[in-house]
Design an enzyme around this catalytic site. Structure first.
Site, PDB file in Angstrom:
ATOM      1  N   GLU A 508      25.389  21.036  68.959  1.00 12.97           N
ATOM      2  CA  GLU A 508      24.485  21.123  70.299  1.00 12.97           C
ATOM      3  C   GLU A 508      24.814  22.583  71.080  1.00 12.97           C
ATOM      4  OE1 GLU A 508      20.927  19.335  71.583  1.00 12.97           O
ATOM      5  OE2 GLU A 508      20.875  18.815  69.868  1.00 12.97           O
TER       6      GLU A 508
HETATM    7  C1  LIG Z   1      28.901  16.927  62.652  1.00 12.09           C
HETATM    8  C2  LIG Z   1      28.283  18.628  61.968  1.00 12.09           C
HETATM    9  C3  LIG Z   1      27.222  18.600  62.635  1.00 12.09           C
HETATM   10  C4  LIG Z   1      25.937  20.094  62.886  1.00 12.09           C
HETATM   11  N1  LIG Z   1      24.486  19.544  62.605  1.00 12.09           N
HETATM   12  C5  LIG Z   1      24.461  21.217  62.612  1.00 12.09           C
HETATM   13  C6  LIG Z   1      22.898  20.987  62.044  1.00 12.09           C
HETATM   14  O1  LIG Z   1      22.315  20.627  61.761  1.00 12.09           O
HETATM   15  N2  LIG Z   1      22.316  22.501  61.828  1.00 12.09           N
HETATM   16  C7  LIG Z   1      22.770  23.734  62.179  1.00 12.09           C
HETATM   17  O2  LIG Z   1      22.538  24.992  62.137  1.00 12.09           O
HETATM   18  N3  LIG Z   1      24.320  23.495  63.019  1.00 12.09           N
HETATM   19  C8  LIG Z   1      25.197  22.497  63.198  1.00 12.09           C
HETATM   20  N4  LIG Z   1      26.081  22.051  63.413  1.00 12.09           N
HETATM   21  C9  LIG Z   1      27.152  22.858  63.405  1.00 12.09           C
HETATM   22  C10 LIG Z   1      27.140  23.215  65.232  1.00 12.09           C
HETATM   23  O3  LIG Z   1      26.263  23.828  66.253  1.00 12.09           O
HETATM   24  C11 LIG Z   1      28.557  24.414  65.366  1.00 12.09           C
HETATM   25  O4  LIG Z   1      29.322  23.261  64.931  1.00 12.09           O
HETATM   26  C12 LIG Z   1      28.814  24.583  66.754  1.00 12.09           C
HETATM   27  O5  LIG Z   1      28.012  25.382  66.608  1.00 12.09           O
HETATM   28  C13 LIG Z   1      30.675  25.295  67.011  1.00 12.09           C
HETATM   29  O6  LIG Z   1      30.765  25.671  65.752  1.00 12.09           O
HETATM   30  P1  LIG Z   1      32.232  26.085  65.386  1.00 12.09           P
HETATM   31  O7  LIG Z   1      32.293  24.799  64.695  1.00 12.09           O
HETATM   32  O8  LIG Z   1      31.569  27.288  64.200  1.00 12.09           O
HETATM   33  O9  LIG Z   1      32.985  26.657  66.155  1.00 12.09           O
HETATM   34  P2  LIG Z   1      33.273  28.135  66.882  1.00 12.09           P
HETATM   35  O10 LIG Z   1      32.324  28.214  67.378  1.00 12.09           O
HETATM   36  O11 LIG Z   1      34.427  28.406  65.591  1.00 12.09           O
HETATM   37  O12 LIG Z   1      33.727  27.344  68.361  1.00 12.09           O
HETATM   38  C14 LIG Z   1      35.232  27.431  68.268  1.00 12.09           C
HETATM   39  C15 LIG Z   1      35.543  27.096  69.583  1.00 12.09           C
HETATM   40  O13 LIG Z   1      35.379  28.007  70.851  1.00 12.09           O
HETATM   41  C16 LIG Z   1      34.925  27.232  70.981  1.00 12.09           C
HETATM   42  N5  LIG Z   1      34.089  29.131  72.404  1.00 12.09           N
HETATM   43  C17 LIG Z   1      33.344  30.022  70.783  1.00 12.09           C
HETATM   44  N6  LIG Z   1      32.848  30.913  71.934  1.00 12.09           N
HETATM   45  C18 LIG Z   1      33.165  30.686  72.712  1.00 12.09           C
HETATM   46  C19 LIG Z   1      33.131  31.175  74.332  1.00 12.09           C
HETATM   47  N7  LIG Z   1      32.395  32.654  74.512  1.00 12.09           N
HETATM   48  N8  LIG Z   1      33.604  31.184  75.248  1.00 12.09           N
HETATM   49  C20 LIG Z   1      34.307  30.250  75.262  1.00 12.09           C
HETATM   50  N9  LIG Z   1      34.804  29.255  74.071  1.00 12.09           N
HETATM   51  C21 LIG Z   1      33.935  29.655  73.441  1.00 12.09           C
HETATM   52  C22 LIG Z   1      34.032  26.615  70.930  1.00 12.09           C
HETATM   53  O14 LIG Z   1      33.877  26.305  71.715  1.00 12.09           O
HETATM   54  C23 LIG Z   1      35.069  25.863  70.017  1.00 12.09           C
HETATM   55  O15 LIG Z   1      35.726  24.686  71.120  1.00 12.09           O
HETATM   56  C24 LIG Z   1      26.839  20.711  62.727  1.00 12.09           C
HETATM   57  C25 LIG Z   1      28.579  20.515  63.043  1.00 12.09           C
HETATM   58  C26 LIG Z   1      29.418  19.113  62.555  1.00 12.09           C
HETATM   59  C27 LIG Z   1      30.417  19.676  62.730  1.00 12.09           C
END
Ligand SMILES: Cc1cc2nc3c(=O)[nH]c(=O)nc-3n(C[C@H](O)[C@H](O)[C@H](O)COP(=O)(O)OP(=O)(O)OC[C@H]3O[C@@H](n4cnc5c(N)ncnc54)[C@H](O)[C@@H]3O)c2cc1C
Length: 834
Positions: A508
């Site tokens: 989220e």
């Molecule tokens: C257990 C679990 C359940 C989930 N359930 C769902 C689900 O039901 N449905 C769904 O659609 N998704 C789901 N997700 C996905 C989740 O919403 C994403 O993991 C999340 O949005 C972050 O994306 P990412 O993991 O690809 O990290 P990335 O986007 O690769 O981010 C990596 C890091 O960079 C930081 N970052 C990225 N952009 C910026 C910026 N502009 N400025 C500063 N910092 C930044 C982030 O804060 C993070 O620390 C789930 C994830 C997990 C792990």
């Protein structure tokens, strides 16, 4: 001397004009008088004729300029029009998706804090925790029953999935349809009730709460309830409420995580075959991952970008992000195998499809809602983000406090309960603070959502603050438990929280992004009193109307900025003496004053950041992160004061409120000081430092003694401890590891006097305490303790041995089921069959 008095009077008059946001002509008059009076001879004999007036002849210039600018037509030409043009290049650029996010949420108490003059009555008008009789009965009934049923170890290790009896129970009792209206077969509970129910389940199992939370959060249920067609509502909502359908929502993909709007998942409007007929629909190709409930889902919510190359819908080619509902068994839908997030047992996995045709009426809201997906998601997120993670992070922190205070009182080293050691007191005090603050803010925020708000900025800060504080709470709890919490097994009641905390941090809106981008960099646009009006005015395609709106907003903005400088300086020089305090703030008046003063400082620094950094604000994330922290501390501390009042100002909580408020103000101050020290515009640094800290930094962290007082309250069974940990599940069953803690704590306290006698005798060498010796029997035999004390001590000894015991396993046992031959989850079987 008279000259000094005169100068002081002029400065005071200017300050009053600034604080009162006086019109420009008044400024011109006062400045003109400041020059004119000494020179006119009106005060002949009082002022030295050589005294040049307040700013000497120099003041004529500003007086004249301000006088001219107070004439609207001159101001327009000379100031507003050039600024209007220049500002187009400076103000933050707002993308379409950002614009939709901005428009989606509501502005609430956050705007009061940005204004620098918070209206405390608005805070007090937010209702305290109120549940209907039905909601209360559910919290005390099925929610409690579910918690009793949960065996955390069985869930996360033995089964590696949610047991079927738990699934059956949550479906049968309507847990999956708490947000679905009664009209459509759901429970129709308020946000406050949902938050408390989720919290109670979270205090028992982060896995089980996840499967309850997801259908009640951003996903098919909420999207259909809000935007669905009547047909979708009648078909799906009762089925979702009964659990006949298990939903998931697929937004994230391998290349689009935080930047979800850049998804590569695509749909083309086309004609295709459905149910043996040719119909208008969408051909979809997508690749999603991390989808919670995905492996078990029967109904897949999907976000994709819709294109209409043949303009069949008459809305152009690039229609935008669109949401659809696809039965999981629809041909071409691939539900992959499972991810294993942080050792969790809740189902989570990828899904994908290529050229999958769906009819148009599978779009959520039907054809009329194509391209509206991002707005729909953002609207749901602004409310949902206030509920799901803050409730579980709050309940988690309360559970950490409840378990750890008990353990620290039971566990003895160096002849003392570890809770009595200063080194342990420190993290225990933090736990008390976190449990109190998180609950205070959770309750206020849930109450806002219950009355229809969708607070975008507050929900963002609540998400990252409560989950970060929960992460620190788990770490503190782990440290206090030592090896007992590290060795996993059925009697370890901390491991699931420890393992699952990163999930709350990431989902989220990952916390770093939420802190540094969403809360302040985007939030300022929404909560600042004039910035959004200026941005909208500048972007108005009707440039005449835009200029009019800009003139109004910009003029007010200047008054606001000047008022901030004067107001902040006055409050900082007077130690906040004139900060506004709401009526009947017995025992909290000083905190309100300091919060008012701090809000003034925040308004000043936030405003200058917005004005001086403009569009560059988004990339100055070390600045925006600190400002997000500063805003959070103001909000959370205000919630602490409200909680104390809503609870009837219990005497026992007074010290906790003081501890939390002092630390909150201190952290606020450090965040603002960090912003100023690192502010990218060098010339602004000394100015801000002078206005915000004219007499140095006023706040200090809460004193050690106060920390000790609140820990003493929290380790004592009774009213304060119960209030600190209210609404979580508390077991009193000795066969449950957390129930065992509760029972043992009571007995340990009962046996304290006898224990002291025994310890003294052991230190004196009268009694020896080694394996193989009955030292309690010996002590009774030698008259050190009475027979009844001996019985009690033996009971305590046996219970304590169980509390401090850690599990050990046969090597074959520790191989998790999913690694054992022959074991396969439902999803894995499905995938193997493909
Ligand atoms: C257990 C679990 C359940 C989930 N359930 C769902 C689900 O039901 N449905 C769904 O659609 N998704 C789901 N997700 C996905 C989740 O919403 C994403 O993991 C999340 O949005 C972050 O994306 P990412 O993991 O690809 O990290 P990335 O986007 O690769 O981010 C990596 C890091 O960079 C930081 N970052 C990225 N952009 C910026 C910026 N502009 N400025 C500063 N910092 C930044 C982030 O804060 C993070 O620390 C789930 C994830 C997990 C792990």
């Amino acid at each position: 001397m008279a000259e000094i008095v005169f100068a002081v009077l002029v400065i005071a008059a200017l300050m009053v004009l600034a604080v009162r946001k006086a019109p420009l002509w008044m400024w011109a008059v006062v400045l003109a008088l400041a020059v004119f009076i000494p020179q006119s001879g009106l005060l002949h004999g009082t002022l030295d004729p050589a005294f040049p007036g307040f700013f000497g002849l120099l003041a004529w210039a500003p007086a004249l300029i301000l006088g001219l600018l107070s004439v609207q037509s001159i101001r327009r030409k000379a100031l507003i029009e050039p600024t209007f043009r220049a500002v187009k290049g400076i103000l933050p650029k707002v993308s379409d998706t950002e614009q939709q996010a901005l428009d989606a949420g509501t502005v609430g108490f956050d705007a009061e804090l940005f204004s620098g003059r918070p209206d405390w009555n608005k805070l007090r008008a937010i209702p305290p925790i109120v549940l209907t009789a039905e909601e209360q009965a559910f919290l005390d009934g099925p929610a409690d029953e579910l918690c009793r049923m949960i065996d955390d170890w069985k869930v996360r290790f033995e089964g590696k999935e949610i047991p079927s009896d738990i699934w059956d129970f949550v479906k049968k009792n309507g847990f999956l349809g708490m947000l679905i209206s009664k009209e459509h077969g759901g429970l129709g509970f308020s946000a406050q009730a949902q938050s408390l129910i989720l919290g109670k389940v979270a205090s028992r199992s982060p896995d089980v709460v996840t499967v309850v939370m997801v259908p009640n959060s951003l996903g098919p249920g909420e999207l259909i309830e809000r935007y669905g067609t009547d047909e979708q509502k009648h078909h799906y909502l009762p089925r979702l409420a009964r659990g006949d359908e298990v939903p998931c929502f697929s937004l994230t993909g391998p290349t689009s995580g935080s930047d979800a709007a850049t998804m590569r998942d695509i749909g083309y409007v086309t004609r295709g075959q459905h149910d043996g007929r040719e119909v208008l629909g969408v051909s979809l190709s997508w690749d999603k991952r991390y989808i919670t409930l995905g492996p078990n889902a029967t109904l897949v919510g999907l976000a994709f970008r819709l294109f209409d190359p043949g303009n069949l819908l008459g809305k152009g080619e690039d229609i935008g992000i669109t949401l659809a509902l696809i039965p999981a068994n629809h041909p071409g839908v691939n539900i992959g195998r499972r991810h294993l997030p942080s050792g969790a047992a809740f189902p989570n996995g990828p899904n994908w499809g290529k050229d999958v045709f769906i009819p148009m009426d599978w779009i959520i809201g039907g054809e009329r809602m194509v391209g509206q997906g991002w707005r729909m998601l953002m609207e749901c997120l602004a409310a949902g983000r206030s509920i799901s993670l803050p409730s579980s992070a709050t309940a988690g922190a309360k559970a950490m406090l409840r378990f750890t205070t008990a353990y620290a009182r039971i566990r003895k080293q160096f002849g003392l309960p570890v809770a009595r050691m200063e080194g342990i007191e420190e993290p225990l005090a933090r736990l008390v603070e976190t449990a109190y603050v998180n609950e205070a803010a959770r309750a206020v925020t849930a109450a806002m959502v219950s009355r229809g708000e969708k607070p975008s900025v507050i929900s963002a800060l609540m998400k990252y603050q409560t989950t970060e504080r929960m992460r620190r709470a788990v770490n503190d709890a782990m440290d206090i438990h030592g090896g007992r919490a590290i060795c996993d097994g059925p009697s370890n009641y901390l491991q699931s929280a420890y393992q699952m905390v990163p999930v709350g941090i990431t989902v989220e809106g990952a916390n770093i992004l939420t802190r540094t981008l969403i809360t302040f960099a985007q939030g300022a646009l929404r909560s600042h009193p004039y910035l959004y009006k200026e941005v909208r005015a500048v972007q108005d395609p009707d440039s005449r109307a835009g200029l009019e709106a800009f003139d109004e907003a910009f003029s007010q903005h200047i008054s606001f900025s000047v008022a901030n400088v004067a107001g902040a300086l006055i409050h900082n020089l007077t130690g906040g003496l004139f900060g506004e305090v709401p009526e009947k703030s017995f025992g909290t008046a000083e905190w309100y004053r300091q919060l008012w003063r701090s809000s003034r400082n925040f308004a000043l620094v936030a405003d200058l950041s917005v004005v001086l950094l403009g569009g560059g604000l988004k990339v100055r994330q070390k600045i925006t992160g600190r400002l997000a922290d500063a805003l959070s501390e103001l909000y959370l501390t205000a919630c602490v004061l409200k909680r104390y009042e809503d609870d009837g100002r219990p005497a026992g909580d007074r010290h906790i409120v003081a501890f939390a408020a002092q630390n909150g103000l201190y952290r606020f101050q450090e965040a603002i000081a960090g912003t100023i020290d690192n502010f990218p515009v060098a010339i602004a640094r000394p100015f801000m430092r002078f206005v915000v800290f004219p007499l140095g930094r006023p706040y200090k962290p809460a004193r050690d003694r106060l920390g000790q007082q609140i820990v003493r309250l929290a380790i004592e069974p009774g009213e304060v401890r119960d209030r600190l940990t209210r609404h979580i599940y508390v077991s009193h069953d000795v066969n449950d590891p957390t129930g065992l803690l509760e029972v043992t704590l009571g007995k340990v306290i009962q046996a304290e006097e006898a224990e002291k006698k025994l310890e003294r005798a052991i230190r004196a060498g009268t009694i020896r305490r080694y394996h193989g010796i009955d030292w309690i029997g010996d002590a009774a035999g030698k008259g050190v303790i009475t027979e009844s004390e001996a019985i009690l001590l033996k009971e305590v000894e046996a219970l304590t041995a169980r509390v401090i015991a850690v599990d050990h396993f046969d090597p074959a046992e520790v191989k998790p089921n999913y690694m054992k031959p022959g074991h396969n989850t439902q999803a894995a079987q499905k995938s193997a069959a493909e």
